[in-house]
Design a protein around this motif. Structure first.
Motif, mmCIF file in Angstrom:
data_model
loop_
_atom_site.group_PDB
_atom_site.id
_atom_site.type_symbol
_atom_site.label_atom_id
_atom_site.label_comp_id
_atom_site.label_asym_id
_atom_site.label_seq_id
_atom_site.Cartn_x
_atom_site.Cartn_y
_atom_site.Cartn_z
ATOM 1 N N ALA A 1 0.639 -1.348 0.048
ATOM 2 C CA ALA A 1 -0.061 -0.158 0.046
ATOM 3 C C ALA A 1 0.722 1.278 0.028
ATOM 4 O O ALA A 1 0.462 2.120 -0.594
ATOM 5 C CB ALA A 1 -0.982 0.081 1.415
ATOM 6 N N LEU A 2 1.830 1.156 0.743
ATOM 7 C CA LEU A 2 2.914 2.391 0.863
ATOM 8 C C LEU A 2 3.690 2.483 -0.601
ATOM 9 O O LEU A 2 3.621 3.609 -1.158
ATOM 10 C CB LEU A 2 3.981 2.130 1.878
ATOM 11 C CG LEU A 2 3.404 2.307 3.221
ATOM 12 C CD1 LEU A 2 4.617 1.900 4.241
ATOM 13 C CD2 LEU A 2 2.943 3.869 3.570
ATOM 14 N N ALA A 3 3.735 1.443 -1.213
ATOM 15 C CA ALA A 3 4.637 1.568 -2.608
ATOM 16 C C ALA A 3 3.635 2.085 -3.389
ATOM 17 O O ALA A 3 4.065 2.724 -4.405
ATOM 18 C CB ALA A 3 5.096 0.009 -2.791
ATOM 19 N N SER A 4 2.456 1.718 -3.453
ATOM 20 C CA SER A 4 1.223 2.311 -4.326
ATOM 21 C C SER A 4 1.284 3.914 -4.440
ATOM 22 O O SER A 4 0.461 4.337 -5.340
ATOM 23 C CB SER A 4 0.124 1.675 -4.206
ATOM 24 O OG SER A 4 -0.567 2.175 -3.128
ATOM 25 N N GLY B 1 2.310 8.387 -14.577
ATOM 26 C CA GLY B 1 1.756 9.248 -15.400
ATOM 27 C C GLY B 1 0.245 9.124 -15.465
ATOM 28 O O GLY B 1 -0.227 7.993 -15.676
ATOM 29 N N THR B 2 -0.306 10.179 -15.464
ATOM 30 C CA THR B 2 -1.815 10.373 -15.304
ATOM 31 C C THR B 2 -2.689 9.298 -14.475
ATOM 32 O O THR B 2 -3.431 8.906 -14.707
ATOM 33 C CB THR B 2 -2.456 10.381 -16.570
ATOM 34 O OG1 THR B 2 -2.118 8.899 -17.292
ATOM 35 C CG2 THR B 2 -2.110 11.346 -17.466
ATOM 36 N N ASN B 3 -2.065 9.039 -13.324
ATOM 37 C CA ASN B 3 -2.280 8.165 -12.359
ATOM 38 C C ASN B 3 -2.690 6.582 -12.859
ATOM 39 O O ASN B 3 -3.637 6.055 -12.315
ATOM 40 C CB ASN B 3 -3.516 8.584 -11.448
ATOM 41 C CG ASN B 3 -3.388 8.145 -10.306
ATOM 42 O OD1 ASN B 3 -2.659 7.405 -9.526
ATOM 43 N ND2 ASN B 3 -4.757 7.887 -9.857
ATOM 44 N N THR B 4 -1.974 6.126 -13.837
ATOM 45 C CA THR B 4 -2.248 4.942 -14.326
ATOM 46 C C THR B 4 -2.059 3.781 -13.360
ATOM 47 O O THR B 4 -2.540 2.734 -13.520
ATOM 48 C CB THR B 4 -1.544 4.620 -15.950
ATOM 49 O OG1 THR B 4 -0.157 5.124 -15.474
ATOM 50 C CG2 THR B 4 -1.938 5.602 -16.684
ATOM 51 N N GLN B 5 -1.031 3.723 -12.407
ATOM 52 C CA GLN B 5 -0.592 2.781 -11.505
ATOM 53 C C GLN B 5 -0.618 1.474 -12.256
ATOM 54 O O GLN B 5 -1.255 0.607 -12.203
ATOM 55 C CB GLN B 5 -2.014 2.726 -10.610
ATOM 56 C CG GLN B 5 -2.013 4.239 -9.881
ATOM 57 C CD GLN B 5 -3.258 3.906 -8.947
ATOM 58 O OE1 GLN B 5 -3.070 3.189 -7.992
ATOM 59 N NE2 GLN B 5 -4.050 4.835 -9.020
ATOM 60 N N PRO B 6 0.274 1.224 -13.046
ATOM 61 C CA PRO B 6 0.557 0.252 -14.184
ATOM 62 C C PRO B 6 1.018 -0.825 -13.531
ATOM 63 O O PRO B 6 0.787 -1.998 -14.500
ATOM 64 C CB PRO B 6 1.523 0.929 -15.052
ATOM 65 C CG PRO B 6 2.451 1.667 -14.429
ATOM 66 C CD PRO B 6 1.626 2.305 -13.528
ATOM 67 N N TRP B 7 1.572 -0.791 -12.483
ATOM 68 C CA TRP B 7 1.994 -2.155 -11.755
ATOM 69 C C TRP B 7 1.102 -3.203 -11.139
ATOM 70 O O TRP B 7 0.033 -2.759 -10.911
ATOM 71 C CB TRP B 7 3.145 -1.716 -10.546
ATOM 72 C CG TRP B 7 2.018 -0.900 -9.688
ATOM 73 C CD1 TRP B 7 1.044 -0.972 -9.022
ATOM 74 C CD2 TRP B 7 2.418 0.609 -9.630
ATOM 75 N NE1 TRP B 7 0.969 0.152 -8.017
ATOM 76 C CE2 TRP B 7 1.509 1.313 -8.937
ATOM 77 C CE3 TRP B 7 3.288 1.513 -10.522
ATOM 78 C CZ2 TRP B 7 1.371 2.556 -8.445
ATOM 79 C CZ3 TRP B 7 3.188 2.855 -10.017
ATOM 80 C CH2 TRP B 7 2.104 3.349 -9.130
ATOM 81 N N LYS B 8 1.687 -4.409 -11.424
ATOM 82 C CA LYS B 8 0.586 -5.426 -11.138
ATOM 83 C C LYS B 8 1.819 -6.772 -10.287
ATOM 84 O O LYS B 8 2.832 -6.756 -10.542
ATOM 85 C CB LYS B 8 -0.052 -6.273 -11.774
ATOM 86 C CG LYS B 8 -1.069 -7.512 -11.465
ATOM 87 C CD LYS B 8 -1.624 -7.945 -12.410
ATOM 88 C CE LYS B 8 -2.750 -8.941 -11.877
ATOM 89 N NZ LYS B 8 -3.687 -9.416 -13.142
ATOM 90 N N LEU C 1 7.612 1.771 -17.250
ATOM 91 C CA LEU C 1 8.519 1.117 -16.586
ATOM 92 C C LEU C 1 9.150 2.169 -15.618
ATOM 93 O O LEU C 1 9.688 1.620 -14.565
ATOM 94 C CB LEU C 1 9.760 0.744 -17.506
ATOM 95 C CG LEU C 1 9.387 -0.466 -18.409
ATOM 96 C CD1 LEU C 1 10.344 -0.477 -19.549
ATOM 97 C CD2 LEU C 1 9.341 -1.676 -17.786
ATOM 98 N N LEU C 2 9.325 3.437 -15.889
ATOM 99 C CA LEU C 2 9.745 4.411 -15.137
ATOM 100 C C LEU C 2 8.589 4.534 -13.855
ATOM 101 O O LEU C 2 9.232 4.600 -12.687
ATOM 102 C CB LEU C 2 9.793 5.899 -15.764
ATOM 103 C CG LEU C 2 10.183 7.014 -15.019
ATOM 104 C CD1 LEU C 2 11.639 6.872 -14.181
ATOM 105 C CD2 LEU C 2 10.093 8.369 -15.564
ATOM 106 N N ASP C 3 7.573 4.486 -14.041
ATOM 107 C CA ASP C 3 6.418 4.380 -12.974
ATOM 108 C C ASP C 3 6.742 3.389 -12.103
ATOM 109 O O ASP C 3 6.568 3.398 -10.774
ATOM 110 C CB ASP C 3 4.926 4.541 -13.514
ATOM 111 C CG ASP C 3 4.723 5.697 -14.298
ATOM 112 O OD1 ASP C 3 5.421 6.733 -14.357
ATOM 113 O OD2 ASP C 3 3.877 5.705 -15.040
#
Length: 247
Positions: A50-53, A58-65, A168-170
């Motif tokens: 949760a902290l990592a998130s 970019g534009t709050n895409t939160q691309p990670w899974k 990838l940067l995000d």
């Protein structure tokens, strides 16, 4: 006057109550390569994620899974990938089956990066007493990556293949948050690009979709303070070497 949406009215916190603790987490972070078997409670893992998130994207895409492996699922994957790693050593032609989806490292190294890379490898293997001619020990040490360095928790981070390079940067910032949050809670981590070549084994094992690309693995747990490898600290060039000041 236009009323701001509720989601944008959160209180801004301009001052960190204990900046020394933030700096301590940053300066204390290192790539740990030997862990204790001590389990990490799920509520703590959820808190770290949760902290990592809170990382920017970019534009709050939160691309990670993220896929979190413990216990039998972790051990089964370790067995699969170590077997593949051994098979590649026995038959180097098999390496063609295990190619990274994206280039983490350059195809052609140039200065000063090649010198830093060599210094890093030489320093680490010298600490362990492993010489260039000792291929068996070099192979075994590299395979420690695929055992998560004995960490009880292994994580795999993916992004959707449809996303751009900026994701990838995000995701890198997400990973930085994760490692710093771990340090703040008394844990350590090691981000591992070593897993990327074995994505064809990792992704089906964790149940990832065909649209997902493996960014890296992460070993997470409590560092073994008695293992000499955890005394290895990489140097940093001074600010004056990588910064340009314009006035």
């Amino acid at each position: 006057m236009t009323q701001m949406p509720a989601s944008t009215t959160a209180t801004v916190r301009p001052i960190v109550n204990d900046p020394a603790s933030v700096e301590a987490a940053i300066e204390g972070r290192q790539s740990v390569r030997a862990f204790l078997p001590t389990p990490v409670p799920r509520p703590l893992l959820e808190r770290l994620l949760a902290l990592a998130s809170r990382a920017p994207s970019g534009t709050n895409t939160q691309p990670w899974k993220v896929y979190v492996l413990q216990g039998a699922s972790r051990d089964a994957l370790v067995q699969k990938v170590c077997a593949a790693h051994d098979a590649v050593r026995a038959n180097p032609a098999l390496a063609e089956q295990y190619r990274e989806v994206y280039d983490y490292y350059p195809k052609q190294w140039i200065s000063p990066y090649i010198e830093r890379r060599r210094e890093n490898g030489l320093s680490l293997y010298s600490l362990l007493g492993i010489g260039k001619a000792d291929k068996d020990r070099m192979h075994a040490q590299w395979q420690r990556n695929y055992r998560f360095f004995d960490a009880p928790v292994g994580l795999f981070v993916t992004i959707d293949k449809a996303m751009g390079g900026g994701s990838l940067l995000d995701t890198g910032m997400f990973l930085q948050n994760l490692t710093l949050a771990a340090r703040a809670h008394g844990l350590d981590a090691c981000a591992q690009a070593a897993w990327n070549g074995y994505a064809s084994i990792v992704l089906p094992h964790v149940g990832a979709g065909e649209n997902e690309m493996l960014v890296c693995g992460v070993a997470l747990g409590y560092a073994d303070p008695a293992d000499i490898i955890n005394t290895f600290r990489t140097p940093r060039v001074p600010v004056s070497e990588f910064s340009t000041w314009l006035e």
